[in-house]
Scaffold this motif. Structure first.
Motif, PDB file in Angstrom:
ATOM      1  N   ASN A 146       8.336   2.964   1.349  1.00  0.00           N
ATOM      2  CA  ASN A 146       7.685   2.731   0.065  1.00  0.00           C
ATOM      3  C   ASN A 146       7.030   3.991  -0.495  1.00  0.00           C
ATOM      4  O   ASN A 146       6.957   4.163  -1.707  1.00  0.00           O
ATOM      5  N   THR A 147       6.593   4.884   0.394  1.00  0.00           N
ATOM      6  CA  THR A 147       6.075   6.177  -0.070  1.00  0.00           C
ATOM      7  C   THR A 147       7.190   6.986  -0.717  1.00  0.00           C
ATOM      8  O   THR A 147       7.012   7.586  -1.782  1.00  0.00           O
ATOM      9  N   ALA A 148       8.357   6.998  -0.080  1.00  0.00           N
ATOM     10  CA  ALA A 148       9.506   7.701  -0.660  1.00  0.00           C
ATOM     11  C   ALA A 148       9.868   7.106  -2.013  1.00  0.00           C
ATOM     12  O   ALA A 148      10.132   7.831  -2.985  1.00  0.00           O
ATOM     13  N   LEU A 343       8.564  -2.760  -1.787  1.00  0.00           N
ATOM     14  CA  LEU A 343       7.503  -3.571  -2.378  1.00  0.00           C
ATOM     15  C   LEU A 343       7.067  -3.046  -3.736  1.00  0.00           C
ATOM     16  O   LEU A 343       6.782  -3.831  -4.641  1.00  0.00           O
ATOM     17  N   ILE A 344       7.009  -1.747  -3.898  1.00  0.00           N
ATOM     18  CA  ILE A 344       6.510  -1.210  -5.167  1.00  0.00           C
ATOM     19  C   ILE A 344       7.460  -1.508  -6.324  1.00  0.00           C
ATOM     20  O   ILE A 344       7.085  -1.375  -7.494  1.00  0.00           O
ATOM     21  N   ASN A 345       8.691  -1.929  -5.988  1.00  0.00           N
ATOM     22  CA  ASN A 345       9.634  -2.361  -7.019  1.00  0.00           C
ATOM     23  C   ASN A 345       9.618  -3.875  -7.189  1.00  0.00           C
ATOM     24  O   ASN A 345       9.650  -4.381  -8.305  1.00  0.00           O
ATOM     25  N   SER A 346       9.556  -4.603  -6.071  1.00  0.00           N
ATOM     26  CA  SER A 346       9.625  -6.064  -6.134  1.00  0.00           C
ATOM     27  C   SER A 346       8.298  -6.690  -6.553  1.00  0.00           C
ATOM     28  O   SER A 346       8.283  -7.751  -7.177  1.00  0.00           O
ATOM     29  N   ALA A 347       7.184  -6.035  -6.217  1.00  0.00           N
ATOM     30  CA  ALA A 347       5.861  -6.575  -6.581  1.00  0.00           C
ATOM     31  C   ALA A 347       4.924  -5.427  -6.941  1.00  0.00           C
ATOM     32  O   ALA A 347       3.965  -5.146  -6.227  1.00  0.00           O
ATOM     33  N   PRO A 348       5.202  -4.742  -8.038  1.00  0.00           N
ATOM     34  CA  PRO A 348       4.436  -3.533  -8.381  1.00  0.00           C
ATOM     35  C   PRO A 348       2.961  -3.767  -8.679  1.00  0.00           C
ATOM     36  O   PRO A 348       2.164  -2.834  -8.612  1.00  0.00           O
ATOM     37  N   ARG A 349       2.595  -5.013  -8.993  1.00  0.00           N
ATOM     38  CA  ARG A 349       1.202  -5.269  -9.375  1.00  0.00           C
ATOM     39  C   ARG A 349       0.336  -5.752  -8.227  1.00  0.00           C
ATOM     40  O   ARG A 349      -0.866  -5.925  -8.394  1.00  0.00           O
ATOM     41  N   CYS A 350       0.928  -5.975  -7.062  1.00  0.00           N
ATOM     42  CA  CYS A 350       0.111  -6.439  -5.937  1.00  0.00           C
ATOM     43  C   CYS A 350      -0.758  -5.291  -5.429  1.00  0.00           C
ATOM     44  O   CYS A 350      -0.464  -4.112  -5.643  1.00  0.00           O
ATOM     45  N   LEU A 352      -1.291  -4.006  -2.496  1.00  0.00           N
ATOM     46  CA  LEU A 352      -0.675  -3.052  -1.569  1.00  0.00           C
ATOM     47  C   LEU A 352       0.208  -2.053  -2.311  1.00  0.00           C
ATOM     48  O   LEU A 352       0.197  -0.859  -2.010  1.00  0.00           O
ATOM     49  N   SER A 353       0.980  -2.515  -3.287  1.00  0.00           N
ATOM     50  CA  SER A 353       1.815  -1.604  -4.078  1.00  0.00           C
ATOM     51  C   SER A 353       0.959  -0.573  -4.798  1.00  0.00           C
ATOM     52  O   SER A 353       1.275   0.624  -4.812  1.00  0.00           O
TER      53      SER A 353
END
Length: 386
Positions: A146-148, A343-350, A352-353
């Motif tokens: 997810n960092t990448a 995750l940062i694509n599937s749930a960008p507003r959570c 953790l993202s």
């Protein structure tokens, strides 16, 4: 990260010119022009490609080109296999001698060798960030992937993700990729490693190029520290950011090679006694290998503010401030992993993202954020490690 390269065709053979142009259309970041256009624009190409018709004209032409373009690399395409003629061409100013009919692979390899030289002269190496878990199951691969992905977001920087967990790599699973090529394809051809080979071994995904772990665990025995060193030397020239997912709790000669060139080494822990104890041990071991302690950071995954142990107590045991806290979001993480979508694509507003995005901003722009901290909620923490 590779630069644009200017190639000029100064050839009399029209069929050769068309063939070369056809090959070069597939070369990323390359501008190809004909000789007359260059003369009119007074441009200074990086490479000039000339043909040799065996009339001897090329031996008179090369000194003139070398005089007018002293910093340009000159490729000569010739059907002449005579070793003496080849020596004459190189002495006259040729940088590369290519046999006609020209082979696409030979041409692209020669161009990429020049690109390496130009990148080495004019561009700094990309930044390397290594992730290693203090024990299995802490989500180190999840954070690395997810960092990448976050670093590849607009403005899109070139990002490589290297799965260095050679016996059990899962980065491809988290990206829903079935590896067609792996690091083994590079190791088998290490003596001809160049940009073309490196790119051909990478698997693309949404702005990331992934260098996959071997398909079979036993293949990892064929990977040496020299292989890793040579790959690092090239991959950092080709990409602005390189994220390395290391094997949990395992430090080898190859891992040390990665640590030596890393801007940051992130030891992933959670606030449990085994994770913190092992994290402290790994920290000391890395330092004993001669790695600067300023490069080594602890990041806490699955942090819960109401947990039994506190950040302050963990920091006292670790002997270092925690660099970042990632909040716990078990359901979102499991959904992301099962769907093969970061995750940062599937749930960008959570939460953790958002934390991952801020983390990437911090490592790519040091000093932007203050050190993370915690509250004193643990009890008898230090005694658990005595």
């Amino acid at each position: 990260m590779s630069q644009r390269i200017n190639i000029t065709l100064a050839v009399n053979d029209n069929r050769l010119a068309e063939s070369v142009q056809d090959m070069l259309r597939q070369v990323a970041d390359a501008d190809v022009t004909l000789w007359n256009a260059v003369k009119q624009a007074d441009r200074k190409p990086d490479i000039i490609l000339v043909d040799d018709d065996e009339s001897g004209l090329v031996l008179r032409k090369l000194p003139e080109l070398r005089r007018d373009f002293p910093e340009t690399y000159i490729f000569v395409v010739s059907p002449n296999k005579n070793p003496q003629h080849i020596v004459q061409v190189m002495k006259a100013g040729g940088s590369e001698y290519l046999m006609a009919p020209i082979e696409k692979e030979s041409l692209l390899n020669a161009i990429n060798e020049i690109r390496v030289k130009l990148d080495g002269e004019e561009k700094p190496s990309g930044s390397v960030y290594s992730f290693i878990s203090s024990k299995g199951g802490l989500g180190s691969t999840f954070l690395a992937v997810n960092t990448a992905e976050a670093l590849a977001q607009p403005p899109k920087d070139s990002v490589a993700l290297w799965d260095m967990s050679f016996q059990s790599g899962d980065s491809s699973v988290l990206l829903d990729i079935v590896p067609e090529t792996t690091i083994i394809d590079i190791c088998k051809n290490i003596n001809r490693l160049d940009f073309a080979l490196m790119k051909s071994a990478m698997m693309g995904h949404n702005g990331i190029d992934l260098l996959c772990a071997p398909k079979r665990p036993e293949e990892s025995e064929d990977i040496t520290a020299d292989h890793i060193d040579r790959i690092l030397n090239l991959i950092t020239r080709l990409y602005k950011h390189v994220i390395i997912d290391c094997t949990s709790m395992s430090i080898t000669d190859g891992t040390i090679k990665a640590f030596e060139v890393s801007a940051k080494i992130f030891i992933v822990i959670d606030l449990s006694v085994p994770a913190i104890r092992n994290g402290a041990r790994i920290y000391e071991l890395i330092r004993q290998m001669g790695i600067d302690k300023q490069k080594i950071e602890f990041i806490v995954n699955r942090h819960v503010s109401s947990g039994t142990l506190s950040i302050e107590e963990a920091e006292r045991t670790l002997g270092k401030h925690v660099f970042w806290l990632f909040p716990n979001d078990f359901d979102s993480v499991i959904s992301s992993i099962n769907n093969g979508e970061p995750l940062i694509n599937s749930a960008p507003r959570c939460a953790l993202s958002k934390s991952i995005v801020k983390f990437t901003n911090k490592i790519s722009h040091p000093g932007t954020y203050k050190k993370s901290g915690g509250t004193r909620k643990g009890r008898f923490f230090s005694r658990a490690f005595s």
